[in-house]
Design a protein around this motif. Sequence first.
Motif, short mmCIF file in Angstrom:
data_model
loop_
_atom_site.label_atom_id
_atom_site.label_comp_id
_atom_site.label_asym_id
_atom_site.label_seq_id
_atom_site.Cartn_x
_atom_site.Cartn_y
_atom_site.Cartn_z
N GLY A 1 0.82 -1.19 0.00
CA GLY A 1 0.00 0.00 0.00
C GLY A 1 0.86 1.25 0.00
N GLU A 2 0.53 2.19 -0.87
CA GLU A 2 1.32 3.42 -0.99
C GLU A 2 0.65 4.62 -0.33
OE1 GLU A 2 4.42 4.22 -2.23
OE2 GLU A 2 4.69 2.07 -2.10
N SER A 3 -0.60 4.88 -0.66
CA SER A 3 -1.25 6.05 -0.08
C SER A 3 -2.76 5.93 -0.26
CB SER A 3 -0.75 7.33 -0.74
OG SER A 3 -1.24 8.48 -0.08
N MET A 4 -3.50 6.67 0.60
CA MET A 4 -4.95 6.73 0.53
C MET A 4 -5.38 8.20 0.57
SD MET A 4 -6.19 3.73 3.18
CE MET A 4 -5.03 4.04 4.53
N PHE A 5 -6.59 8.46 0.12
CA PHE A 5 -7.14 9.80 0.27
C PHE A 5 -8.64 9.68 0.58
CE2 PHE A 5 -8.80 9.14 -3.92
CZ PHE A 5 -9.90 9.98 -4.02
N SER A 6 -9.18 10.74 1.17
CA SER A 6 -10.59 10.75 1.52
C SER A 6 -11.14 12.15 1.38
CB SER A 6 -10.77 10.25 2.96
OG SER A 6 -12.15 10.13 3.28
N ARG A 7 -12.31 12.27 0.77
CA ARG A 7 -12.99 13.55 0.66
C ARG A 7 -14.29 13.57 1.46
NH1 ARG A 7 -11.59 13.93 -5.76
NH2 ARG A 7 -9.51 14.88 -5.52
N VAL A 8 -14.63 12.43 2.05
CA VAL A 8 -15.78 12.32 2.95
C VAL A 8 -15.37 11.44 4.11
CG1 VAL A 8 -17.47 12.59 1.08
CG2 VAL A 8 -16.73 10.30 1.76
N THR A 9 -16.13 11.47 5.17
CA THR A 9 -15.84 10.62 6.33
C THR A 9 -15.78 9.16 5.89
OG1 THR A 9 -16.96 12.17 7.80
CG2 THR A 9 -16.61 9.94 8.62
N ASN A 10 -14.71 8.48 6.26
CA ASN A 10 -14.49 7.05 5.99
C ASN A 10 -14.23 6.73 4.51
OD1 ASN A 10 -14.76 6.06 8.67
ND2 ASN A 10 -16.99 6.15 8.51
N GLY A 11 -14.04 7.74 3.67
CA GLY A 11 -13.82 7.47 2.25
C GLY A 11 -12.64 6.56 1.98
N SER A 12 -11.50 6.86 2.59
CA SER A 12 -10.31 6.03 2.38
C SER A 12 -10.46 4.67 3.04
CB SER A 12 -9.06 6.74 2.90
OG SER A 12 -9.15 6.97 4.30
N LYS A 13 -11.12 4.64 4.20
CA LYS A 13 -11.30 3.37 4.91
C LYS A 13 -12.20 2.41 4.12
CE LYS A 13 -10.45 5.06 9.60
NZ LYS A 13 -10.97 5.20 10.98
N LEU A 14 -13.22 2.94 3.47
CA LEU A 14 -14.07 2.09 2.65
C LEU A 14 -13.27 1.47 1.51
CD1 LEU A 14 -17.29 4.32 2.43
CD2 LEU A 14 -17.00 2.22 3.76
N ALA A 15 -12.44 2.27 0.86
CA ALA A 15 -11.60 1.75 -0.22
C ALA A 15 -10.66 0.68 0.30
CB ALA A 15 -10.81 2.89 -0.87
N PHE A 16 -10.07 0.95 1.46
CA PHE A 16 -9.10 0.03 2.04
C PHE A 16 -9.76 -1.31 2.41
CE2 PHE A 16 -7.07 -1.83 5.77
CZ PHE A 16 -5.77 -1.99 5.32
N VAL A 17 -10.90 -1.25 3.07
CA VAL A 17 -11.55 -2.49 3.51
C VAL A 17 -11.99 -3.34 2.32
CG1 VAL A 17 -13.57 -3.44 4.70
CG2 VAL A 17 -12.26 -1.59 5.75
N TRP A 18 -12.60 -2.73 1.32
CA TRP A 18 -13.04 -3.53 0.17
C TRP A 18 -11.86 -4.09 -0.62
CZ3 TRP A 18 -17.37 -5.76 0.23
CH2 TRP A 18 -18.48 -5.17 0.84
N LEU A 19 -10.80 -3.32 -0.75
CA LEU A 19 -9.60 -3.86 -1.39
C LEU A 19 -9.05 -5.03 -0.58
CD1 LEU A 19 -7.26 -3.82 -3.43
CD2 LEU A 19 -6.15 -2.10 -1.98
N SER A 20 -8.99 -4.88 0.74
CA SER A 20 -8.48 -5.95 1.60
C SER A 20 -9.32 -7.22 1.47
CB SER A 20 -8.47 -5.49 3.06
OG SER A 20 -7.64 -4.37 3.23
N ARG A 21 -10.62 -7.06 1.41
CA ARG A 21 -11.51 -8.22 1.27
C ARG A 21 -11.28 -8.93 -0.06
NH1 ARG A 21 -17.27 -6.04 3.90
NH2 ARG A 21 -16.52 -6.02 6.07
N GLN A 22 -11.05 -8.15 -1.11
CA GLN A 22 -10.77 -8.79 -2.40
C GLN A 22 -9.41 -9.49 -2.37
OE1 GLN A 22 -12.68 -9.00 -5.71
NE2 GLN A 22 -11.29 -10.65 -5.18
#
Length: 244
Positions: free
Chosen positions: A165-186
């Motif tokens: 993992g290199e970097s994440m960004f978020s423009r709404v609450t939990n935006g980056s966390k949602l991306a991270f969790v779904w990527l992790s699940r895949q």
Amino acid sequence: MRQSELIRLPWLDPATPEQVFPPLERALTDPNGLIALGGDLSPTRLLNAYRHGIFPWYSRGEPIMWWSPNPRCVFTPDQIHVSRSLHKALNKKDYSVTLDTRFETVIQACAETRSGQRGTWITAEMVAAYTRLHYEGWAHSAEVWRDGSLVGGIYGVAIGDAFFGESMFSRVTNGSKLAFVWLSRQLAAWGYTLLDGQVPSPHLYSLGAVDIPRDRFMEILTAALQHPTRTGPWTFDIKVPCGK
């Protein structure tokens, strides 16, 4: 950084991207993990670095700096910590998530200067290098959408059964966390055994990251690299939100 430390560090030749990195035990302890300077960000050198537990991290105006910190901040993809509030956000139907549809937009968003920061370590040179890795099938992104707008994302590099993992960004609450969790699940569904967080932060710890000794990290990485690499473009084959 003291001049004596700079003299001690090897400088990599930009014209020799296949150049061998120094042994990890030669990395500095202060700053933690700095192992070499210079070189270039060609796909050959970047992939060689990741395979040896090394990654680039530097700011504009500095030489390229190569790191292998000890300990290392990592995740196991099927053991991500989901808080109660994040669990609620995951179950909402007001967003959708995709893979590899807007890599360049994601990395550019990650490169934006954030509140309290003087600048960004994701230089134009880094953006170009990782975008090239993406088009060659090695670098990937996960994107979170709401009402047609990109509101969160993450990007990184995949080799074997390891994702760096290199970097994440978020423009709404939990935006980056949602991306991270779904990527992790895949990644977990594909059998990935290592998700490298590289540099620790409260944000990563809140998602279940742990610190492990560099020697242990290399054992896990070496085993992960024995498996074929799933090159891009990626798409989800697990059920993901497809809302607004």
